[in-house]
Design an enzyme around this catalytic site. Structure first.
Site, PDB file in Angstrom:
ATOM      1  N   ARG A 103       0.843  -1.197   0.000  1.00 44.47           N
ATOM      2  CA  ARG A 103       0.000   0.000   0.000  1.00 44.47           C
ATOM      3  C   ARG A 103       0.877   1.245   0.000  1.00 44.47           C
ATOM      4  O   ARG A 103       1.192   1.803   1.047  1.00 44.47           O
ATOM      5  CB  ARG A 103      -0.914   0.000   1.224  1.00 44.47           C
TER       6      ARG A 103
ATOM      7  N   ASP B  82       1.955   4.997  -0.054  1.00 44.81           N
ATOM      8  CA  ASP B  82       1.292   6.146   0.543  1.00 44.81           C
ATOM      9  C   ASP B  82       0.995   7.220  -0.494  1.00 44.81           C
ATOM     10  O   ASP B  82       1.496   7.183  -1.627  1.00 44.81           O
ATOM     11  CB  ASP B  82       2.159   6.748   1.643  1.00 44.81           C
TER      12      ASP B  82
ATOM     13  N   ARG C  76      10.778   5.923   4.449  1.00 41.62           N
ATOM     14  CA  ARG C  76      10.880   7.373   4.621  1.00 41.62           C
ATOM     15  C   ARG C  76      11.461   7.730   5.990  1.00 41.62           C
ATOM     16  O   ARG C  76      12.209   8.705   6.126  1.00 41.62           O
ATOM     17  CB  ARG C  76       9.511   8.008   4.423  1.00 41.62           C
TER      18      ARG C  76
END
Length: 267
Positions: free
Chosen positions: A51, A53, A199
């Site tokens: 998934r 972002d 990240r």
């Protein structure tokens, strides 16, 4: 029911991520479902390998799509691309066994993050890279990255709002390329990633690369299992899902022939 492996490329700037939203925000899954339903005979079951972002891009996202059709893979690929918006493309559509599941069957993934280390703004790079004006030392980035290789509890790098059974993940490989004052690429290959993990890793490595933290600080961050002690979350714009590897994907597996745990000091 026929099941296809779809390999996708997309520009994430105008999407609220991969996952379809109840709020009906624009998503990659939503656009793909819309196109598939115009082609399929009956219901469609669509599962993504991960998934991504909001704002995250993909060069090799994978989805499994199960639905009734008489189309072969190449015809399906062309039909989908004729219906999809310009910021999504189906690169390949391959017929797989009925039990194929893009998320469950994945063996490894590779993400790449782009940093622009120039002092001046770069309008052409801005949609695809995080500008960090402080000089970053690639040797320090590499030294920090070595601390992250292997199997660890990555709770300190997990974003809020995710429910997982375990924070244990394995990073097989990290590549650091580029030079101070220019473009720097950080690439992470692992068996799986937590929400915002890449990240958050990048945000912490920038602390090391800028000299604000010693490479050994990352050992402390891992040990703490506390998101508050790690670095900031790097912006989504610099992140790209490069590929997802499956047991019979020899052409993808060949991209990382190094054994697990090897850190590649790339030029």
């Amino acid at each position: 029911m026929p099941t296809f492996k779809l390999t996708l490329e997309y520009d994430g700037r105008e999407f609220a991520g991969w996952q379809d939203q109840l709020e009906r925000e624009r998503t990659v899954q939503g656009e793909l479902l819309r196109a598939l339903r115009e082609i399929a005979s009956g219901p469609v079951r669509l599962m993504g390998a991960g998934r991504t972002d909001a704002g995250v891009h993909a060069e090799g996202q994978v989805a499994s799509a199960a639905f009734e059709t008489r189309l072969d893979g190449e015809t399906l690929r062309r039909a989908l691309n004729a219906k999809l918006p310009l910021d999504i493309a189906v690169l390949a559509a391959d017929l797989r066994h009925d039990a194929f599941d893009a998320r469950r069957d994945a063996l490894a993934k590779r993400y790449r993050y782009a940093l622009w280390n120039g002092v001046l703004p770069s309008p052409l790079r801005a949609p695809r890279a995080w500008q960090v004006r402080e000089p970053l030392e690639p040797a320090l980035l590499r030294a920090g990255a070595e601390r992250l290789l292997g199997s660890h509890d990555f709770a300190s790098f997990r974003g809020a709002g995710s429910a997982v059974k375990t924070n244990l993940r394995t990073l097989h490989r990290i590549d650091v390329t580029g030079e101070a004052g220019g473009e720097i690429q950080l690439a992470f290959e692992g068996d799986g990633f937590l929400r915002h993990m890449v990240r958050n890793l990048v945000g912490s490595l920038v602390e090391v690369g800028a000299g604000r933290r010693a490479p050994g600080w990352l050992d402390e961050v891992l040990e703490a299992r506390d998101r508050a002690v790690a670095g900031r979350t790097a912006p989504a714009c610099g992140l790209v899902l490069e590929w997802v590897r499956y047991p019979d994907d020899a052409e993808v597996a060949g991209k990382s022939a190094q054994p697990a745990g090897i850190f590649v000091d790339a030029p």
